[in-house]
Scaffold this active site. Structure first.
Site, PDB file in Angstrom:
ATOM      1  N   HIS A   1       0.873  -1.351  -0.094  1.00  0.00           N
ATOM      2  CA  HIS A   1      -0.036   0.044   0.155  1.00  0.00           C
ATOM      3  C   HIS A   1       0.739   1.325  -0.030  1.00  0.00           C
ATOM      4  O   HIS A   1       0.345   2.260  -0.460  1.00  0.00           O
ATOM      5  CB  HIS A   1      -1.039   0.000   1.242  1.00  0.00           C
ATOM      6  CG  HIS A   1      -2.187  -0.696   0.716  1.00  0.00           C
ATOM      7  ND1 HIS A   1      -2.269  -2.291   1.036  1.00  0.00           N
ATOM      8  CD2 HIS A   1      -3.583  -0.402   0.452  1.00  0.00           C
ATOM      9  CE1 HIS A   1      -3.238  -2.591   0.528  1.00  0.00           C
ATOM     10  NE2 HIS A   1      -4.142  -1.553   0.250  1.00  0.00           N
TER      11      HIS A   1
ATOM     12  N   TYR B   1      -9.213   8.315   2.425  1.00  0.00           N
ATOM     13  CA  TYR B   1      -9.145   6.907   2.440  1.00  0.00           C
ATOM     14  C   TYR B   1      -8.209   6.248   3.513  1.00  0.00           C
ATOM     15  O   TYR B   1      -7.058   6.474   3.359  1.00  0.00           O
ATOM     16  CB  TYR B   1      -9.064   6.095   1.163  1.00  0.00           C
ATOM     17  CG  TYR B   1      -9.352   4.727   0.903  1.00  0.00           C
ATOM     18  CD1 TYR B   1      -9.722   3.939   1.906  1.00  0.00           C
ATOM     19  CD2 TYR B   1      -9.321   4.213  -0.390  1.00  0.00           C
ATOM     20  CE1 TYR B   1      -9.938   2.511   1.756  1.00  0.00           C
ATOM     21  CE2 TYR B   1      -9.616   2.590  -0.657  1.00  0.00           C
ATOM     22  CZ  TYR B   1      -9.988   1.950   0.388  1.00  0.00           C
ATOM     23  OH  TYR B   1     -10.185   0.730   0.271  1.00  0.00           O
TER      24      TYR B   1
END
Length: 104
Positions: A22, A41
């Protein structure tokens, strides 16, 4: 703007790999999410249970979970399938969470 939250499950011992992937999220995936109205997010990990908690803001009616038919999201799912609990199509097993409190 709406808020959306859901939980997923990380396979044991995969925290560092999940974070590494990520940290280098594909630019085209990030652009797809932003173009779809997803912002702010965040994903949090409960290490005691390997449960991932995701929270995002959504402009419009489409959140990240609704983008599964796009080629880039399907590639991301395949890329992540070895470290998460997934459905037969490699999408992460994702359980929507009900908002029961919000403080602005």
């Amino acid at each position: 703007m709406k808020r959306s939250a859901f939980k997923m499950t990380l396979k044991p011992g995969c925290k560092e790999e999940y974070k590494k992937r990520h940290d280098k999220i594909w630019p085209e995936l990030k652009k797809l999410l932003q173009d779809a109205g997803v912002s702010d997010y965040s994903i949090f990990l409960d290490e005691a249970t390997d449960t991932l908690f995701a929270v995002q803001k959504i402009e419009g009616d489409i959140g990240s979970q609704a983008l599964g038919k796009t080629e880039i999201v399907q590639k991301w799912w395949s890329y992540m399938a070895d470290i998460m609990e997934t459905n037969p199509d490699n999408s992460p097993v994702s359980i929507p969470l009900e908002e029961v409190f919000f403080m602005e």
